[in-house]
Enzyme design. Structure first.
Site, short mmCIF file in Angstrom:
data_model
loop_
_atom_site.label_atom_id
_atom_site.label_comp_id
_atom_site.label_asym_id
_atom_site.label_seq_id
_atom_site.Cartn_x
_atom_site.Cartn_y
_atom_site.Cartn_z
CD1 TRP A 339 34.54 43.08 38.75
CD2 TRP A 339 35.92 42.96 40.80
NE1 TRP A 339 33.70 42.34 39.05
CE2 TRP A 339 34.31 42.03 40.65
CE3 TRP A 339 36.61 43.51 41.77
CZ2 TRP A 339 34.30 41.36 42.35
CZ3 TRP A 339 36.19 42.85 42.80
CH2 TRP A 339 35.46 41.95 42.80
CG ASN A 340 40.17 39.98 40.89
OD1 ASN A 340 40.39 40.27 38.95
ND2 ASN A 340 40.56 39.17 41.12
CD GLU A 366 30.43 44.60 33.48
OE1 GLU A 366 29.15 44.37 34.06
OE2 GLU A 366 31.40 44.14 32.64
CB VAL A 417 31.73 28.88 38.43
CG1 VAL A 417 30.99 27.64 37.65
CG2 VAL A 417 32.68 28.66 39.53
CB THR A 419 30.64 34.25 33.34
OG1 THR A 419 30.35 35.73 34.36
CG2 THR A 419 31.49 35.00 31.81
CD GLU A 437 41.65 32.75 37.59
OE1 GLU A 437 41.60 32.40 38.46
OE2 GLU A 437 42.00 33.84 37.42
CB CYS A 471 40.01 33.96 41.78
SG CYS A 471 41.98 34.05 40.78
CE LYS A 642 38.02 19.53 43.02
NZ LYS A 642 37.42 18.96 44.99
CD GLU A 649 44.85 33.69 32.45
OE1 GLU A 649 45.10 34.11 31.40
OE2 GLU A 649 44.45 33.87 33.32
#
Length: 675
Positions: A339-340, A366, A417, A419, A437, A471, A642, A649
């Protein structure tokens, strides 16, 4: 006995004495931990310790409550961030088996307390509350996962396993297990158990039929969008599968032309799309109009050019043969967004996938579904055949329908992480490819010879841009001790000047967080840090004056931590919260920077380029900057190491993740057969 006085002294003395009590329990045990011992460690009189806590029992009760409260606060933060009952169940496991519960100091103190609960009623009461809280949280999550008659028994079983694996590890001095292994063991047990048990009745789950994105600045609902049903997901995949065959057969240069036209349309509609993104995410319009839409257009344009260059390799095998490789599309791939950066992420995933000849089905978060809908329209307008880029809407269940679908060949996720682990588990069942990512807790290192104003600028961009919801943010700012004071002075002054307000105002620099849930999560992280005694340098409050009261605004916040132990130093906050830490030498800061489960990003600020390259080479991070932060040109691969993810990407590296390699051997001579 008088009740112990906790947190009533502004100089933090009770907090200091509690910390020394925990140190004493770890070093000399329960019997050796006396008022005199603690007084000696603190350099105060035993009478002062008695003033705060009454007697040894009061002191130990306060220390036990402190450990229990830290665990509770950690759990609250994780529960606020959890999406769905399985994630809430995982939050209980991860909080109770977190890394900080496994360090020697904390575990020795817990063991000392557990050994006394049967003999000391106050400690027994705290332990009872701890157990009751764990069982309550487990039962609450399990009610939506298993039949009602199973919940109490399974909750008790999981609680016993949590305590048991921790206790066995502690008694072995952590030679038999560690935090990561313990969490993996419990996670595997829960997954296996859930997969072999009937699900909870559908009526207990409360199916969600609409996605209702909210304007974070005002709280108003922007739209009501039907959730894509499982049957509709199947139809979307079938349509994509049919369309992809023709798309893959087209000349790559033709695919590139479609992407280029889509990039041109994005740029032409930059202002309108930026406003829509701001209304949905709360990000200031000065950001979305300069970055969010245009970076998506840059990505489409880049892969438009790359499409015609995708090729294999010719291999000379001598006079009798040669070989070659072909890069071929995977088929139907799925993208799951965060969402960001909703539009940018959709473009980052769609552009390389389409350039390689794949079809993509994209599920936006969502909270922020609106600009993905517009991107689908733009692709069609640019000439992309129907079915090659489709948007499905929904929650975790919709994502699961994609990750578990037999005809989806690959998943690309931007998310947390936990998810990521869930997606990877689904993908593993059918051996799907994944690009993940995920989260980060990245270090930003400022050496003593750095250009100070430039370093402050980097730290602010690394923590306050997009209200800290990035992130790759450099939330652990390590500053050489010799320049710590001037760095903090300039940082605090410039942070105080930041303009918080209506994100549609071009002068606003800090907007609201994306949702009330995210705001509460960030505030919980801040409260936990303050409770733990971490020094708050600036900010730390929700802003509610005037029109801000309707939105989810949190002040840019700066902590200064004395060491790396507090949770605020280790846990991803995903909000405008920076932690500054002093360091003394290069080897020390490299070790501390790498002492994290994450490995997404890192930065070094220094005038000594030899040192910059030397340090960067030793940092365990996938994306790094020297004298800069959070600049992500599409030409450069982006991703982490890690727990921060798998794959990359952007750049040419992304082509490898959206194609499969075929090897071909070509014989130029007859077969030499011995039969």
């Amino acid at each position: 006995m008088a009740a112990p006085i906790i947190g009533s002294n502004e100089d933090g003395r009770p907090r200091q004495l509690i910390d020394m009590t925990i140190d004493s329990l770890a070093e000399v045990g329960f019997v050796g931990t006396t008022l005199a011992e603690i007084a000696g460690r603190a350099g105060v009189s035993a009478g002062l310790v008695a003033h705060y806590f009454g007697d040894k029992s009061g002191l130990l009760e306060a220390a036990f409550r402190s450990l229990s409260s830290r665990l509770r606060d950690n759990l609250i933060v994780r529960l606020l961030e959890a999406d769905g009952p399985r994630a809430r169940l995982q939050a209980v496991i991860d909080a109770n088996l977190a890394l900080e519960e496994f360090d020697q100091r904390t575990s020795a103190a817990w063991l000392a307390f557990w050994g006394q609960v049967l003999h000391a009623p106050p400690l027994g009461r705290i332990q009872h509350v701890y157990q009751r809280r764990m069982l309550s949280n487990l039962r609450h999550a399990l009610r939506q996962l298993v039949p009602a008659e199973e919940t109490a028994k399974l909750a008790a079983m999981i609680a016993a396993m949590i305590d048991g694996v921790w206790l066995r590890g502690a008694l072995s001095g952590w030679t038999e297990t560690d935090s990561e292994t313990a969490r993996a063991l419990l996670t595997s047990f829960v997954d296996n158990h859930l997969n072999t048990r009937p699900s909870a009745p559908t009526s207990n789950i409360g199916t969600r039929h609409l996605v209702s994105p909210v304007n974070p600045a005002t709280g108003e609902i922007l739209a009501r969008i039907p959730v894509t049903t499982p049957a509709a997901v199947d139809s979307a995949v079938a349509l994509a599968k049919t369309a992809q065959r023709d798309w893959a057969a087209r000349a790559p240069v033709e695919r590139g032309r479609v992407l280029r036209r889509a990039a041109d349309i994005l740029r032409a509609r930059n202002d309108a799309l930026a406003e829509l993104e701001t209304r949905n995410t709360g990000k200031p319009i000065q950001e979305t109009i300069a970055v969010d839409v245009l970076s998506g257009a840059d990505c489409l344009e880049y892969y438009a050019g790359v499409a015609a260059t995708i090729a294999g390799q010719h291999l000379d095998l001598g006079a009798g043969a040669f070989g070659y490789t072909r890069r071929e599309p995977l088929g139907v791939v799925a993208g799951i967004g965060a969402w960001n950066y909703p539009l940018q992420i959709a473009c980052w995933k769609a552009a390389p996938a389409l350039a390689c000849g794949n079809a993509m089905i994209f599920k936006p978060a969502e909270q922020t579904p609106l600009t993905a809908i517009e991107l689908e329209k733009i692709f069609l307008e640019a000439g992309l055949p129907e079915g090659l880029f489709q948007v499905v809407q929904g929650y975790g269940e919709t994502g699961r329908a994609l990750t578990s679908h037999r005809d989806v060949a690959k998943i690309s996720l931007t998310g947390s992480v936990e998810t990521g682990k869930a997606v990877m588990t689904d993908a593993a069942r059918r051996l799907k490819a994944v690009t993940l990512e995920l989260g980060g807790k990245s270090p930003l290192i400022v050496f003593e010879d750095a250009a100070l104003d430039n370093a402050v600028s980097g730290a602010m961009l690394a923590n306050f841009y997009s209200s800290g919801q990035v992130c790759s943010n450099g939330t652990r700012v390590f500053v050489h001790r010799s320049i710590l004071k001037p760095f903090l002075d300039r940082l605090v002054a410039r942070t105080a000047a930041l303009r918080i307000g209506d994100p549609l105002d071009p002068d606003t620099q800090i907007g609201p967080l994306v949702s009330e849930v995210q705001m509460e999560s960030v505030l919980a992280h801040i409260a936990r840090a303050r409770h733990a005694g971490v020094r708050l340098v600036a900010g730390g409050q929700r802003r509610t004056e005037g029109a801000l009261a309707k939105g989810y605004y949190v002040e840019p916040t700066i902590f200064e931590a004395a060491d790396d132990r507090p949770a605020i130093v280790r846990d991803e906050v995903f909000g405008p919260v920076m932690t500054v830490l002093a360091f003394d030498d290069e080897h020390e800061v490299i070790a501390r920077a790498n002492a994290t489960e994450f490995g997404l990003a890192a930065a070094v600020f220094t005038s000594d380029l030899a040192r910059a390259h030397r340090v960067i080479a030793q940092l365990q991070a996938g994306t790094c900057w020297i004298n800069q932060y959070n600049i992500t040109p599409v030409e450069m691969p982006f991703g982490g190491t890690k727990a921060s993810g798998l794959g990359r990407e952007n750049g040419l590296a992304a082509i490898e993740h959206y194609t499969q390699l075929k090897s071909v051997y070509v014989a130029l001579a007859d077969i030499d057969c011995p039969y």
